[in-house]
Design a protein around this motif. Structure first.
Motif, PDB file in Angstrom:
ATOM      1  N   ALA A   1     -12.205   0.120  -6.546  1.00 27.53           N
ATOM      2  CA  ALA A   1     -10.897  -0.435  -6.902  1.00 27.53           C
ATOM      3  C   ALA A   1      -9.821   0.638  -7.059  1.00 27.53           C
TER       4      ALA A   1
ATOM      5  N   PRO B   1      -7.093   3.196  -6.075  1.00 31.25           N
ATOM      6  CA  PRO B   1      -6.281   3.374  -4.852  1.00 31.25           C
ATOM      7  C   PRO B   1      -6.119   4.844  -4.481  1.00 31.25           C
TER       8      PRO B   1
ATOM      9  N   SER C   1      -4.442   5.312  -0.602  1.00 31.76           N
ATOM     10  CA  SER C   1      -3.031   4.920  -0.480  1.00 31.76           C
ATOM     11  C   SER C   1      -2.141   5.774  -1.379  1.00 31.76           C
ATOM     12  N   THR C   2      -2.661   6.230  -2.524  1.00 36.69           N
ATOM     13  CA  THR C   2      -1.847   7.105  -3.364  1.00 36.69           C
ATOM     14  C   THR C   2      -1.633   8.452  -2.677  1.00 36.69           C
TER      15      THR C   2
ATOM     16  N   ASP D   1       0.956   7.833  -0.078  1.00 36.03           N
ATOM     17  CA  ASP D   1       2.310   7.681  -0.616  1.00 36.03           C
ATOM     18  C   ASP D   1       2.892   9.020  -1.049  1.00 36.03           C
ATOM     19  N   ILE D   2       2.056   9.864  -1.657  1.00 36.48           N
ATOM     20  CA  ILE D   2       2.536  11.199  -2.041  1.00 36.48           C
ATOM     21  C   ILE D   2       2.793  12.012  -0.770  1.00 36.48           C
ATOM     22  N   GLU D   3       2.056  11.684   0.272  1.00 40.59           N
ATOM     23  CA  GLU D   3       2.021  12.359   1.565  1.00 40.59           C
ATOM     24  C   GLU D   3       1.042  13.528   1.514  1.00 40.59           C
TER      25      GLU D   3
ATOM     26  N   ILE E   1      -6.603   8.887 -11.694  1.00 39.64           N
ATOM     27  CA  ILE E   1      -6.769   7.439 -11.561  1.00 39.64           C
ATOM     28  C   ILE E   1      -8.229   7.097 -11.817  1.00 39.64           C
TER      29      ILE E   1
ATOM     30  N   GLY F   1      -3.015  -6.574   2.917  1.00 42.30           N
ATOM     31  CA  GLY F   1      -1.619  -6.798   2.522  1.00 42.30           C
ATOM     32  C   GLY F   1      -0.694  -5.723   3.066  1.00 42.30           C
ATOM     33  N   ARG F   2      -1.167  -4.482   3.080  1.00 41.37           N
ATOM     34  CA  ARG F   2      -0.344  -3.379   3.606  1.00 41.37           C
ATOM     35  C   ARG F   2      -0.147  -3.464   5.109  1.00 41.37           C
TER      36      ARG F   2
END
Lengths: 335, 335
Positions: free
Chosen positions: B149, B151, B154-155, B158-160, B313, B332-333
């Motif tokens: 569960a 993430p 994806s984290t 998002d940070i790249e 996390i 969803g993404r």
């Protein structure tokens, strides 16, 4: 993406400095009294050299430090520059949330995106903002308004608000620093506050942080995300503002309460909690070595989900580069 | 989105059960010997009633429990059904990562998306997968392969990846449960392993978990994300497989080591670490009440960033609904 950065405090300046590393270009910067706009996008020439059309980040930051202005143009020139994303990083204001609210809606009226680091518009006028988004081809994002570098909003969005039952956590580093020091050193509130002010962790007027207002605004934003995200029809969603939050701060937490808690293996943290129906911020007992008892200026967000248990995300909840990194993550999600 | 779910173990079944709640429809399900395909999408009629075109989730799960099959169709029918996203949830295999790898590439060849819960293809054949994605209008996502569960992927995205210097953490719940119990009860490895097997936390053959292979695969996947994500040209990216990982498990951690660590306020955790250049999994000393010392079957991922400090996390690293929720977040993404 071409960014117009409105606000030249720690966050705005960090966005200007880091944008290039993330593949974006700053074409305009404004503070409350001045602006600089890159050549070909509305006003003054950028100093970027070579074939860059953006402003020169170092020159902007140097002018702000040396002369207190970001450039010789008018702030209005930055707002009307040719950007893809407006970054709203002016100070948070309550009530009508101006001038931030108008900066964002002007971007949306031009079908541009807006990324907010300013909590005011999302906490105080979420319904008005959603309506402006509905009328626009632009979108808004606001990860930086909750928990600095912690991806609270996007994680809730990815899980989907309808599958999140509550979000709680430690969302104010100043209050947390004070409670951590009080517990560790056995000192009283006034003593530790003075120390925090000396260290620059607390403001001269600390009320926004120690009275729970800042944490409450973040929880109000999360409540709006949960409420609007879970509603089938936005018209059915409940809108939250600061007035809907039940808020107690830490001024009245006596050192003796922390000593008593410690004898029982517990400590006190200022915990904010949001659901789609309530917002509450109050000092609460938590296990001393438990997940919520983050130290110093750390923040933590705990997301309760319907199907995936509890997710905990901790990290730096404030700071220029940390918050700018959340802003630039949002910009990346808009591409 | 219309989903074809390949694999009917705990994760596949949970995806089938939860997809409707996330607004998606399961049009085909296969296990290794059988399948069911909704009416109008290639084969057998769905039992969804009303105007649903999906399969009936309850009927699929009941057939699997009662008869050991998901339906009367051939697995091939599910693979060729008319879906938008293929969910690859068959067991992880090493080396050529078959049959998972072919399931994913067949979806990409048809310009469909694939979401993986199966670690094999992303850990062992990342370069081949990227090449298949480059030739397709479909995309792949694989959040569920790392930390249930949590993430993690994806984290980092998002940070790249170029702004992430390392990712480390506790990525295997079975090994963590054993180390936690050894430390808490002063018991030896063999004793606690038997207890974990009784509780269903450890498999009859626990080697995949206790030898560090499972954690290593997750770190290899993260190393691939960091390496390919940070490279300007994918041809310059270093590809990692399990062979590139330096792995030690927990079989040889004596109870005495945990007692010695405890005297110094420390404990032992099986820590995996990935950068864009190295992958390492080994038992390491960590502070007893520190962030990395999560308890029982919890997992934690710690992301070191260039500009936003360290992000932690933690949450449930395994389990059917938890992992299915990561799969459905990925779906969803893709919308």
């Amino acid at each position: 993406m071409r960014l117009a950065v409105i606000g030249a405090g720690a966050v705005g300046r960090s966005v200007v400095e880091l944008a290039g590393e993330y593949g974006h270009e700053v074409v305009a910067v404004a503070d409350s009294s001045s602006a600089t706009v890159a050549d070909g996008t509305g006003g003054r020439a950028g100093a970027g050299g070579d074939d860059s059309v953006g402003v020169d980040p170092d020159a902007v930051v140097a002018r702000k430090a040396e002369r207190g202005i970001v450039g010789d143009a008018d702030p209005e020139d930055a707002l009307s520059a040719d950007y893809d994303v407006l970054v709203e990083a002016t100070p948070t204001t309550l009530g009508d949330a101006e001038p931030g609210f108008s900066h964002v809606t002007r971007a949306l009226e031009r079908d541009r995106h807006a990324v907010l680091a300013n909590k005011g518009p999302v906490a105080e006028r979420f319904g008005d903002l959603r309506a402006a988004v509905d009328d626009s081809d632009g979108e808004i994002r606001f990860e930086a308004t909750v928990g600095g570098a912690i991806p609270a909003v996007s994680t809730v969005e990815d899980i989907e608000p309808g599958h999140v039952t509550a979000v709680r956590g430690v969302l104010n580093g100043t209050a947390n620093f004070i409670l951590t020091r009080m517990a560790a050193e056995g000192l009283d509130y006034d003593h530790v506050l003075a120390e925090a002010q000396d260290l620059g962790v607390a403001e001269a007027d600390p009320s926004f942080d120690v009275d729970g207002t800042d944490a409450a605004l973040k929880c109000v934003i999360l409540a709006n995300v949960l409420s609007f995200g879970a509603a089938d029809d936005p018209a059915d969603a409940r809108e939250f503002t600061l007035d809907d939050a039940d808020v107690s701060g830490i001024r009245d937490v006596p050192g003796s309460a922390l000593r008593l808690a410690a004898e029982d293996g517990r400590t006190v943290r200022l915990i904010g909690e949001a659901t789609g129906e309530t917002v509450r911020v109050a000092p609460r007992l938590v296990p001393e070595n438990g997940t919520l008892a983050v130290s110093g200026t750390q923040n933590i967000v705990q997301i309760e989900t319907s199907h995936a248990g509890r997710l905990n995300i901790s990290g730096r909840g404030a700071g220029g580069p940390e918050t700018a990194s959340a802003v630039l993550g949002d910009v990346g999600r808009l591409e």
